[in-house]
Design an enzyme around this catalytic site. Structure first.
Site, PDB file in Angstrom:
ATOM      1  N   HIS A 155      42.452  36.308  37.486  1.00 19.57           N
ATOM      2  CA  HIS A 155      42.814  37.624  36.946  1.00 19.57           C
ATOM      3  C   HIS A 155      43.839  38.323  37.846  1.00 19.57           C
ATOM      4  CE1 HIS A 155      40.194  38.215  33.472  1.00 19.57           C
ATOM      5  NE2 HIS A 155      39.153  37.778  34.142  1.00 19.57           N
TER       6      HIS A 155
ATOM      7  N   HIS B 191      37.796  31.828  38.330  1.00 18.31           N
ATOM      8  CA  HIS B 191      38.019  32.658  37.138  1.00 18.31           C
ATOM      9  C   HIS B 191      38.451  34.064  37.562  1.00 18.31           C
ATOM     10  CE1 HIS B 191      36.894  34.160  32.969  1.00 18.31           C
ATOM     11  NE2 HIS B 191      37.013  35.276  33.675  1.00 18.31           N
ATOM     12  N   GLU B 192      37.683  34.679  38.487  1.00 21.71           N
ATOM     13  CA  GLU B 192      37.989  36.059  38.882  1.00 21.71           C
ATOM     14  C   GLU B 192      39.345  36.151  39.566  1.00 21.71           C
ATOM     15  OE1 GLU B 192      36.375  38.238  37.510  1.00 21.71           O
ATOM     16  OE2 GLU B 192      34.706  36.946  36.957  1.00 21.71           O
TER      17      GLU B 192
ATOM     18  N   CYS C 114      34.647  35.806  29.190  1.00 25.62           N
ATOM     19  CA  CYS C 114      35.335  36.827  29.984  1.00 25.62           C
ATOM     20  C   CYS C 114      35.119  38.184  29.315  1.00 25.62           C
ATOM     21  CB  CYS C 114      36.821  36.494  30.057  1.00 25.62           C
ATOM     22  SG  CYS C 114      37.784  37.691  30.993  1.00 25.62           S
TER      23      CYS C 114
END
Ligand code: NI
Length: 176
Positions: A145, A141-142, A99
């Site tokens: 966030h 993953h994105e 990341c």
């Protein structure tokens, strides 16, 4: 414009992001342009708006064939606003992630193998895709966030978390 990327420990990375209220605005296009510049500058595979200190539900991602990463699967360049993820099936796969907010590290992270994602591009065009594998991993993953979740929080066994150059000596790796 290249913007500084916040690093783990910054409380702004832990705040859930707000929905974008209007598409195709100069502000949204400017945000996406900054995110693209920043991701390209750092050679990343993806970036979420909170990583540059903007608390909106905007992510970008994309991976192309690159001799530096012969094993990387291609992921189309995508701007995804106000995303909604729906896992398809129960199957979970462990895979190594990095990341841009956790530079120099890698961790083994469980993710749904298949999922549907919906949302909009910056102009307000509808996006609806069913994906699997690495593409599905990058999206999860994105979008994590946007909920204030960084990948180390999902690692099941912290024995599988470490410095990239120690875990994978001599092998370049992408960050998300
Ligand atoms: Ni990330």
């Amino acid at each position: 414009m290249i913007r500084p990327v916040l690093r783990m420990g910054d409380p702004r990375l832990l705040v859930p992001a707000q929905p974008v209220e209007a598409y195709d605005t100069p502000e949204l296009h400017a945000l996406v342009a900054d995110m693209r510049d920043t991701m390209a500058h750092l050679d990343g595979a993806g970036l979420a708006a909170p990583q540059i200190g903007v608390g909106l539900r905007v992510v970008i991602f994309g991976v192309h064939r690159n001799p530096r990463y012969p094993d990387a699967e291609e992921v189309p360049d995508t701007v995804l606003v106000n995303s909604r993820l729906t896992p398809l099936g129960e199957e979970i796969e462990e895979g190594w992630e990095g990341c841009l907010s956790v530079p120099g590290m890698r961790g083994l992270v469980p993710r749904y193998r298949r999922l549907r994602y919906e949302g909009f591009d910056a102009a307000g065009g509808r996006i609806d895709r069913t994906v699997e594998g690495f593409h599905a991993r990058v999206v999860q993953h994105e979008c994590d966030h946007l909920d204030g979740i960084l990948y180390p929080m999902r690692i099941r066994d912290l024995a599988n978390f470490g410095f990239t150059e120690v875990l994978f000596p001599g092998r370049p790796a992408m960050d998300e």
